[in-house]
Design a protein around this motif. Structure first.
Motif, PDB file in Angstrom:
ATOM      1  N   PHE A 146       0.858  -1.182   0.000  1.00  0.00           N
ATOM      2  CA  PHE A 146       0.000   0.000   0.000  1.00  0.00           C
ATOM      3  C   PHE A 146       0.898   1.237   0.000  1.00  0.00           C
ATOM      4  CE2 PHE A 146      -2.800  -3.246   1.446  1.00  0.00           C
ATOM      5  CZ  PHE A 146      -4.094  -2.845   1.114  1.00  0.00           C
ATOM      6  N   PRO A 147       1.036   1.916  -1.127  1.00  0.00           N
ATOM      7  CA  PRO A 147       1.890   3.109  -1.175  1.00  0.00           C
ATOM      8  C   PRO A 147       1.371   4.175  -0.216  1.00  0.00           C
ATOM      9  CG  PRO A 147       1.283   2.379  -3.390  1.00  0.00           C
ATOM     10  CD  PRO A 147       0.428   1.607  -2.442  1.00  0.00           C
ATOM     11  N   LEU A 148       2.290   4.919   0.386  1.00  0.00           N
ATOM     12  CA  LEU A 148       1.904   6.001   1.273  1.00  0.00           C
ATOM     13  C   LEU A 148       1.334   7.162   0.478  1.00  0.00           C
ATOM     14  CD1 LEU A 148       4.935   6.041   3.740  1.00  0.00           C
ATOM     15  CD2 LEU A 148       2.599   5.343   4.270  1.00  0.00           C
ATOM     16  N   ALA A 211     -14.682   5.859  17.029  1.00  0.00           N
ATOM     17  CA  ALA A 211     -14.147   5.954  15.669  1.00  0.00           C
ATOM     18  C   ALA A 211     -12.915   5.077  15.465  1.00  0.00           C
ATOM     19  CB  ALA A 211     -13.795   7.400  15.330  1.00  0.00           C
ATOM     20  N   GLY A 212     -12.209   4.732  16.544  1.00  0.00           N
ATOM     21  CA  GLY A 212     -11.020   3.907  16.433  1.00  0.00           C
ATOM     22  C   GLY A 212     -11.300   2.592  15.724  1.00  0.00           C
ATOM     23  N   GLY A 213     -10.468   2.244  14.759  1.00  0.00           N
ATOM     24  CA  GLY A 213     -10.698   1.052  13.947  1.00  0.00           C
ATOM     25  C   GLY A 213     -11.446   1.338  12.676  1.00  0.00           C
ATOM     26  N   GLY A 214     -11.929   2.580  12.517  1.00  0.00           N
ATOM     27  CA  GLY A 214     -12.526   2.980  11.245  1.00  0.00           C
ATOM     28  C   GLY A 214     -11.449   3.150  10.184  1.00  0.00           C
ATOM     29  N   ILE A 215     -11.825   3.622   9.027  1.00  0.00           N
ATOM     30  CA  ILE A 215     -10.867   3.690   7.925  1.00  0.00           C
ATOM     31  C   ILE A 215     -10.824   5.061   7.279  1.00  0.00           C
ATOM     32  CG2 ILE A 215     -11.032   1.245   7.364  1.00  0.00           C
ATOM     33  CD1 ILE A 215     -12.842   2.104   4.986  1.00  0.00           C
ATOM     34  N   ASP A 220     -11.652   7.981  -4.285  1.00  0.00           N
ATOM     35  CA  ASP A 220     -12.133   6.921  -5.170  1.00  0.00           C
ATOM     36  C   ASP A 220     -12.205   5.566  -4.456  1.00  0.00           C
ATOM     37  OD1 ASP A 220      -9.452   6.443  -4.935  1.00  0.00           O
ATOM     38  OD2 ASP A 220      -9.015   6.425  -7.083  1.00  0.00           O
ATOM     39  N   GLY A 221     -12.048   5.568  -3.106  1.00  0.00           N
ATOM     40  CA  GLY A 221     -12.289   4.358  -2.333  1.00  0.00           C
ATOM     41  C   GLY A 221     -11.080   3.487  -2.065  1.00  0.00           C
ATOM     42  N   ARG A 222      -9.869   3.947  -2.390  1.00  0.00           N
ATOM     43  CA  ARG A 222      -8.674   3.141  -2.119  1.00  0.00           C
ATOM     44  C   ARG A 222      -8.314   3.246  -0.643  1.00  0.00           C
ATOM     45  NH1 ARG A 222      -3.124   4.215  -2.243  1.00  0.00           N
ATOM     46  NH2 ARG A 222      -3.479   6.311  -3.083  1.00  0.00           N
ATOM     47  N   LEU A 223      -8.128   2.106   0.023  1.00  0.00           N
ATOM     48  CA  LEU A 223      -7.839   2.071   1.457  1.00  0.00           C
ATOM     49  C   LEU A 223      -6.467   2.686   1.738  1.00  0.00           C
ATOM     50  CD1 LEU A 223      -8.772   1.070   4.271  1.00  0.00           C
ATOM     51  CD2 LEU A 223      -7.641  -1.107   3.746  1.00  0.00           C
ATOM     52  N   LEU A 224      -6.435   3.627   2.703  1.00  0.00           N
ATOM     53  CA  LEU A 224      -5.187   4.292   3.070  1.00  0.00           C
ATOM     54  C   LEU A 224      -4.742   3.978   4.492  1.00  0.00           C
ATOM     55  CD1 LEU A 224      -5.623   7.912   1.637  1.00  0.00           C
ATOM     56  CD2 LEU A 224      -4.238   6.047   0.695  1.00  0.00           C
ATOM     57  N   GLY A 225      -5.670   4.012   5.444  1.00  0.00           N
ATOM     58  CA  GLY A 225      -5.249   3.863   6.829  1.00  0.00           C
ATOM     59  C   GLY A 225      -6.387   3.496   7.754  1.00  0.00           C
ATOM     60  N   MET A 226      -6.011   3.144   8.983  1.00  0.00           N
ATOM     61  CA  MET A 226      -6.968   2.845  10.046  1.00  0.00           C
ATOM     62  C   MET A 226      -6.979   3.999  11.044  1.00  0.00           C
ATOM     63  SD  MET A 226      -7.063  -0.379  12.745  1.00  0.00           S
ATOM     64  CE  MET A 226      -5.633   0.172  13.710  1.00  0.00           C
ATOM     65  N   ILE A 227      -8.161   4.488  11.360  1.00  0.00           N
ATOM     66  CA  ILE A 227      -8.285   5.593  12.308  1.00  0.00           C
ATOM     67  C   ILE A 227      -7.794   5.141  13.680  1.00  0.00           C
ATOM     68  CG2 ILE A 227      -9.908   7.139  13.477  1.00  0.00           C
ATOM     69  CD1 ILE A 227     -11.633   7.039  10.959  1.00  0.00           C
ATOM     70  N   GLY A 228      -6.971   5.981  14.309  1.00  0.00           N
ATOM     71  CA  GLY A 228      -6.374   5.637  15.588  1.00  0.00           C
ATOM     72  C   GLY A 228      -7.238   6.006  16.772  1.00  0.00           C
ATOM     73  N   LYS A 229      -6.615   6.001  17.944  1.00  0.00           N
ATOM     74  CA  LYS A 229      -7.316   6.296  19.183  1.00  0.00           C
ATOM     75  C   LYS A 229      -7.535   7.797  19.341  1.00  0.00           C
ATOM     76  CE  LYS A 229      -5.143   2.381  21.553  1.00  0.00           C
ATOM     77  NZ  LYS A 229      -4.249   1.981  22.664  1.00  0.00           N
ATOM     78  N   GLU A 230      -8.337   8.156  20.344  1.00  0.00           N
ATOM     79  CA  GLU A 230      -8.431   9.555  20.736  1.00  0.00           C
ATOM     80  C   GLU A 230      -7.166   9.894  21.516  1.00  0.00           C
ATOM     81  OE1 GLU A 230     -12.522  11.042  22.113  1.00  0.00           O
ATOM     82  OE2 GLU A 230     -12.461   8.934  22.702  1.00  0.00           O
TER      83      GLU A 230
END
Length: 377
Positions: A146-148, A211-215, A220-230
């Motif tokens: 997954f490119p940054l 929200a933690g664990g969201g994306i 265009d819908g390409r997955l980039l990351g997982m939302i972190g903690k507060e």
């Protein structure tokens, strides 16, 4: 857009005309709205309904431990296999044997934690189902990566913040931009995050309860990351919205799913503590913890013993212990383990959360002789 901006500049320079005609405020507001509508989309590409509809079925709502002392009991997760593997944030919500997982269409399942890497804030939950829509994670060893994304990239964030969805309702969708890629200064507990790598700092309010664990995806819908903690900076009293790049999580995800994973944190701890007898207990410092009733009970202080080092340091009942030194504490059991591994003499630094404030305290470590190590079998 540049053409519209030049016209706006000329008209703003003619503000006296607006004032003389008594329409400065209403005319200016109307003019700025028109310019935004004409030019905005050229600078701010937005996600369309089709993309959002395609991503929503890959999100799940997770309900588990919490509700205790205002600790929320819900997370977000996203499917990473057709067989029910779900990636989510590693936190107190998973502090029980099973959790409830709700799919986009309202179907409910019992989920079990298959594995976790606390150092990456990552956990994988498994439900028994097949043929599920999911994100393709791929195998990093085969060159699937997954490119940054670069700062300035437009993003869309999906999460069940504030428990907006409890059944077949869609999760929340927020649009924003990647403001920077940087490391969070987790040293000394400046932020309640154990992730040591580079994160996406997001110019949008994404990191809310649940929200933690969201994306985070591209438009265009390409997955980039997982939302972190507060997370909140104790010194600056500011919150940060961030996501962990999937490229940092991909290998651990794949290894946990295939059963070939062993947490680096557990391995290091086992090497350090093999055969050792705990030297200290929390009561040696005057700290009585909440009863350890489930496998990962949050590390709340139940009471402080009068005249103890903890009382002198200012610790109070209901404090949530987050760090022992620079080590993140995920549960009451982890706190007791880390206290037991302390060496005699010196001081130990504790980071606690009291309401919404992070507080640092230092406690002197009593002098004791360590008992002989137990023989290893």
């Amino acid at each position: 857009m540049k053409h519209h901006a030049l016209h706006l500049q000329k008209l703003l320079q003619s503000s006296a005309w607006f004032s003389r005609n008594g329409i400065f405020r209403s005319g200016l507001a109307w003019l700025m709205s028109i310019c935004f509508l004409l030019g905005g989309p050229q600078l701010l590409p937005a996600a369309d309904d089709e993309m959002i509809a395609e991503v929503q079925p890959k999100l799940v709502k997770i309900f588990g431990a919490g509700g205790l002392r205002n600790l929320y009991s819900y997370n977000t997760g996203f499917l990473i296999s057709s067989e029910g593997h779900i990636a989510t944030i590693w936190n107190h919500v998973l502090d029980q044997n099973t959790v409830t997982v709700i799919l986009h269409d309202g179907r409910r399942y019992e989920g079990k934690v298959l594995g976790a890497e606390p150092g990456l804030d990552l956990a994988i939950v498994k439900i028994e189902e097949t043929q599920l829509e999911h994100f393709e994670i791929g195998d990093p060893s085969s060159g699937s990566t997954f490119p940054l994304a670069a700062p300035g990239t437009r993003i869309v964030a999906f999460s069940n913040m504030f428990k907006v969805a409890t059944g077949d309702e869609p999760v929340s969708v927020i649009q924003g931009v990647i403001a920077a890629r940087t490391k969070l200064p987790t040293r000394r507990g400046a932020y309640e995050s154990s992730f040591p790598g580079e994160v996406y700092v997001i110019d949008a309010i994404t990191n809310n309860p649940g929200a933690g664990g969201g994306i985070v995806t591209t438009v265009d819908g390409r997955l980039l990351g997982m939302i972190g903690k507060e997370v909140k900076n104790a010194d600056l009293n500011t919150w940060v919205n961030y996501a962990i790049p999937i490229s940092h999580l991909q290998q651990a995800m794949t290894e946990i799913m295939t059963g070939n994973f062993r947490s680096s944190k557990n391995t290091d701890d086992e090497k350090k503590t093999a055969g050792r007898v705990p030297l200290f207990h929390s009561t040696d410092f005057g700290i009585v913890m909440l009863p350890n009733v489930v496998p990962r009970t949050p590390a709340y202080v139940d009471r402080i013993l009068p005249g103890s080092a903890a009382e002198v340091a200012g610790l109070k009942p209901n404090d949530l212990i987050l760090f022992v030194g620079d080590e993140l504490v995920q549960s009451c059991g982890e706190f007791l383990d880390q206290i037991g591994r302390l060496e005699s003499g010196g001081k130990v630094k504790l980071i606690v959360r009291r309401e919404n404030v992070l507080i640092t305290s230092e406690l002197p470590i009593p002098r004791k002789s360590r008992p002989p190590a137990k023989p290893l079998r």
